[in-house]
Design a protein around this motif. Sequence first.
Motif, PDB file in Angstrom:
ATOM      1  N   LEU A  48       0.857  -1.172   0.000  1.00  0.00           N
ATOM      2  CA  LEU A  48       0.000   0.000   0.000  1.00  0.00           C
ATOM      3  C   LEU A  48       0.898   1.228   0.000  1.00  0.00           C
ATOM      4  CD1 LEU A  48      -2.519  -1.208   2.725  1.00  0.00           C
ATOM      5  CD2 LEU A  48      -2.884  -1.192   0.242  1.00  0.00           C
ATOM      6  N   PRO A  49       0.602   2.248  -0.819  1.00  0.00           N
ATOM      7  CA  PRO A  49       1.486   3.414  -0.893  1.00  0.00           C
ATOM      8  C   PRO A  49       1.623   4.089   0.468  1.00  0.00           C
ATOM      9  CG  PRO A  49      -0.617   3.857  -1.956  1.00  0.00           C
ATOM     10  CD  PRO A  49      -0.590   2.395  -1.671  1.00  0.00           C
ATOM     11  N   GLY A  50       2.870   4.183   0.928  1.00  0.00           N
ATOM     12  CA  GLY A  50       3.158   4.710   2.261  1.00  0.00           C
ATOM     13  C   GLY A  50       3.801   3.671   3.157  1.00  0.00           C
ATOM     14  N   GLN A  51       3.661   2.382   2.814  1.00  0.00           N
ATOM     15  CA  GLN A  51       4.234   1.323   3.642  1.00  0.00           C
ATOM     16  C   GLN A  51       5.745   1.216   3.461  1.00  0.00           C
ATOM     17  OE1 GLN A  51       1.649  -2.161   2.637  1.00  0.00           O
ATOM     18  NE2 GLN A  51       1.092  -2.084   4.807  1.00  0.00           N
ATOM     19  N   TYR A  52       6.358   0.419   4.325  1.00  0.00           N
ATOM     20  CA  TYR A  52       7.811   0.253   4.281  1.00  0.00           C
ATOM     21  C   TYR A  52       8.180  -1.220   4.183  1.00  0.00           C
ATOM     22  CZ  TYR A  52       7.560  -0.969   9.299  1.00  0.00           C
ATOM     23  OH  TYR A  52       7.271  -1.555  10.503  1.00  0.00           O
ATOM     24  N   ILE A  53       9.487  -1.463   4.025  1.00  0.00           N
ATOM     25  CA  ILE A  53       9.993  -2.822   3.882  1.00  0.00           C
ATOM     26  C   ILE A  53      11.340  -2.929   4.576  1.00  0.00           C
ATOM     27  CG2 ILE A  53      11.330  -2.494   1.742  1.00  0.00           C
ATOM     28  CD1 ILE A  53       9.937  -5.149   0.751  1.00  0.00           C
ATOM     29  N   HIS A  54      11.702  -4.145   4.980  1.00  0.00           N
ATOM     30  CA  HIS A  54      13.025  -4.400   5.539  1.00  0.00           C
ATOM     31  C   HIS A  54      13.996  -4.693   4.399  1.00  0.00           C
ATOM     32  CE1 HIS A  54      11.084  -5.990   9.531  1.00  0.00           C
ATOM     33  NE2 HIS A  54      10.989  -4.688   9.389  1.00  0.00           N
ATOM     34  N   ILE A  55      15.164  -4.086   4.427  1.00  0.00           N
ATOM     35  CA  ILE A  55      16.227  -4.412   3.479  1.00  0.00           C
ATOM     36  C   ILE A  55      17.422  -4.922   4.280  1.00  0.00           C
ATOM     37  CG2 ILE A  55      17.750  -3.592   1.638  1.00  0.00           C
ATOM     38  CD1 ILE A  55      15.754  -1.404   1.031  1.00  0.00           C
ATOM     39  N   GLY A  79       3.545  -1.973   8.031  1.00  0.00           N
ATOM     40  CA  GLY A  79       3.175  -0.630   8.439  1.00  0.00           C
ATOM     41  C   GLY A  79       1.718  -0.273   8.242  1.00  0.00           C
ATOM     42  N   SER A  80       1.221   0.573   9.133  1.00  0.00           N
ATOM     43  CA  SER A  80      -0.161   1.052   9.056  1.00  0.00           C
ATOM     44  C   SER A  80      -0.244   2.474   8.521  1.00  0.00           C
ATOM     45  CB  SER A  80      -0.811   0.992  10.446  1.00  0.00           C
ATOM     46  OG  SER A  80      -0.082   1.771  11.376  1.00  0.00           O
ATOM     47  N   PHE A  81       0.899   3.006   8.081  1.00  0.00           N
ATOM     48  CA  PHE A  81       0.916   4.337   7.476  1.00  0.00           C
ATOM     49  C   PHE A  81       0.794   4.160   5.969  1.00  0.00           C
ATOM     50  CE2 PHE A  81       3.162   8.113   5.788  1.00  0.00           C
ATOM     51  CZ  PHE A  81       2.444   9.112   6.422  1.00  0.00           C
ATOM     52  N   TYR A  82      -0.386   4.390   5.447  1.00  0.00           N
ATOM     53  CA  TYR A  82      -0.615   4.258   4.020  1.00  0.00           C
ATOM     54  C   TYR A  82      -1.806   5.124   3.630  1.00  0.00           C
ATOM     55  CZ  TYR A  82      -4.017   0.849   5.784  1.00  0.00           C
ATOM     56  OH  TYR A  82      -5.031   0.241   6.489  1.00  0.00           O
ATOM     57  N   PHE A 119      -6.028  11.387  11.211  1.00  0.00           N
ATOM     58  CA  PHE A 119      -4.636  11.800  11.389  1.00  0.00           C
ATOM     59  C   PHE A 119      -3.776  10.536  11.397  1.00  0.00           C
ATOM     60  CE2 PHE A 119      -1.904  14.966  14.055  1.00  0.00           C
ATOM     61  CZ  PHE A 119      -0.873  14.805  13.144  1.00  0.00           C
ATOM     62  N   HIS A 120      -2.920  10.409  10.403  1.00  0.00           N
ATOM     63  CA  HIS A 120      -2.045   9.252  10.288  1.00  0.00           C
ATOM     64  C   HIS A 120      -0.610   9.752  10.318  1.00  0.00           C
ATOM     65  CE1 HIS A 120      -5.706   7.215   8.973  1.00  0.00           C
ATOM     66  NE2 HIS A 120      -5.876   8.234   8.150  1.00  0.00           N
ATOM     67  N   ALA A 158      13.865   3.311  10.389  1.00  0.00           N
ATOM     68  CA  ALA A 158      12.868   4.169   9.768  1.00  0.00           C
ATOM     69  C   ALA A 158      11.908   3.314   8.960  1.00  0.00           C
ATOM     70  CB  ALA A 158      13.549   5.176   8.847  1.00  0.00           C
ATOM     71  N   PRO A 159      10.635   3.467   9.215  1.00  0.00           N
ATOM     72  CA  PRO A 159       9.988   4.264  10.231  1.00  0.00           C
ATOM     73  C   PRO A 159       9.946   3.558  11.577  1.00  0.00           C
ATOM     74  CG  PRO A 159       8.354   3.227   8.869  1.00  0.00           C
ATOM     75  CD  PRO A 159       9.697   2.828   8.296  1.00  0.00           C
ATOM     76  N   GLY A 160       9.641   4.327  12.632  1.00  0.00           N
ATOM     77  CA  GLY A 160       9.684   3.719  13.944  1.00  0.00           C
ATOM     78  C   GLY A 160       8.329   3.549  14.604  1.00  0.00           C
ATOM     79  N   GLU A 161       7.366   4.404  14.284  1.00  0.00           N
ATOM     80  CA  GLU A 161       6.064   4.320  14.951  1.00  0.00           C
ATOM     81  C   GLU A 161       5.003   4.860  14.028  1.00  0.00           C
ATOM     82  OE1 GLU A 161       3.851   6.591  18.637  1.00  0.00           O
ATOM     83  OE2 GLU A 161       5.995   6.256  18.756  1.00  0.00           O
ATOM     84  N   ALA A 162       3.883   4.215  13.989  1.00  0.00           N
ATOM     85  CA  ALA A 162       2.799   4.694  13.132  1.00  0.00           C
ATOM     86  C   ALA A 162       1.509   4.747  13.934  1.00  0.00           C
ATOM     87  CB  ALA A 162       2.628   3.782  11.918  1.00  0.00           C
TER      88      ALA A 162
END
Length: 347
Positions: free
Chosen positions: A137-144, A199-202, A332-333, A342-346
């Motif tokens: 989902l646009p805004g999510q992150y991934i582990h590299i 992540g829940s930031f999307y 508010f997200h 990064a990121p650390g909290e959502a």
Amino acid sequence: MSYTIALNFEDGVTRFIGCKEGETVLDAAYRQKVNLPMDCSDGVCGTCKGHCEQGEFDMGDEYLEEALSDEEAAEGQVLTCQMVPSTDCVVQVPVASTLCKTAVGKVEGTVAMVEPLSEDSIELVIDLDDGAELAFLPGQYIHIDVPGTAEHRCYSFSSKPGESRTTFLIRNVPGGLMSGYLTDQCKVGERLSLSGPMGSFYLREITRPVLMLAGGTGLAPFLSMLEQLAQKQEEGQGCEAPVHLIYGVNQDDHLVKIDALDALKERLPTFSYATVVVDEDSDHPRKGYVTHHMDTEVLHDGDIDVYLCGPPPMVDAVLKHFDVQGIAPQSFHYEKFTPNQAPGEAA
């Protein structure tokens, strides 16, 4: 016809499944070896209850009110054993992914480009292996994974979903594990392992004006969101609500991807943006912090959805600003990030 269902688990893991026309989400999940919570599967017990954040569906009338009340249904609560999607959907599942016998997805890719954009930011471009599936989902992150170590770092996508080439905007941290690898060792053609998305930031469905607030490399998830909005615009599915971005950095030369933002303005008629520089010696027309430039016209008297991504002090300052001003956005997200995670909290 098939619909894509994003299952967001409470531990931050997102799993995408395909749901056939007329198929319930529960049945689709089990068919794809995702054991969502269930007991009766008949709409009686409520064990499979979740929350549909986005999309359209039919719940029928075969379930008991003891399992799902009218009030819960009005708030978007669903029973996955009865939920039959009619569009793509995003469903919050109130248990950890491990309890559903599913895991974070893993993919491999090849470094296509590593480019320093400024003193404090690097753009990493990865070509995924042929056939690799990486929905997000646009805004999510991934582990590299950091090559040569047992460590990983988390980065938000700056590219839109569904691409075989993915991009990331990474803060160049002096002495940082990933930063050191990218600046001193990484070469085009090297292999990287990724796991996610999370992540829940999307970006949610846009139904009112949107205010995006980015600090530094916190711009990355907004580039992903805006790219998807631009694609929808080009497909005739654009939204009429205004979308405004305020992008803040410490120094003039920390402003990056301005050309990309200008291109997005051309593609998205409702999109506008403003840049802000903290440095008092800067000649930039807007100086200070993003909170100094959240004018009345972009706040819409609180009738806005706010998305905020930046370092913890920025996030805390924006939260305090809204509190002091007595403004309560409709939604508010936000997501905090730190140099090493990064990121650390959502929220």
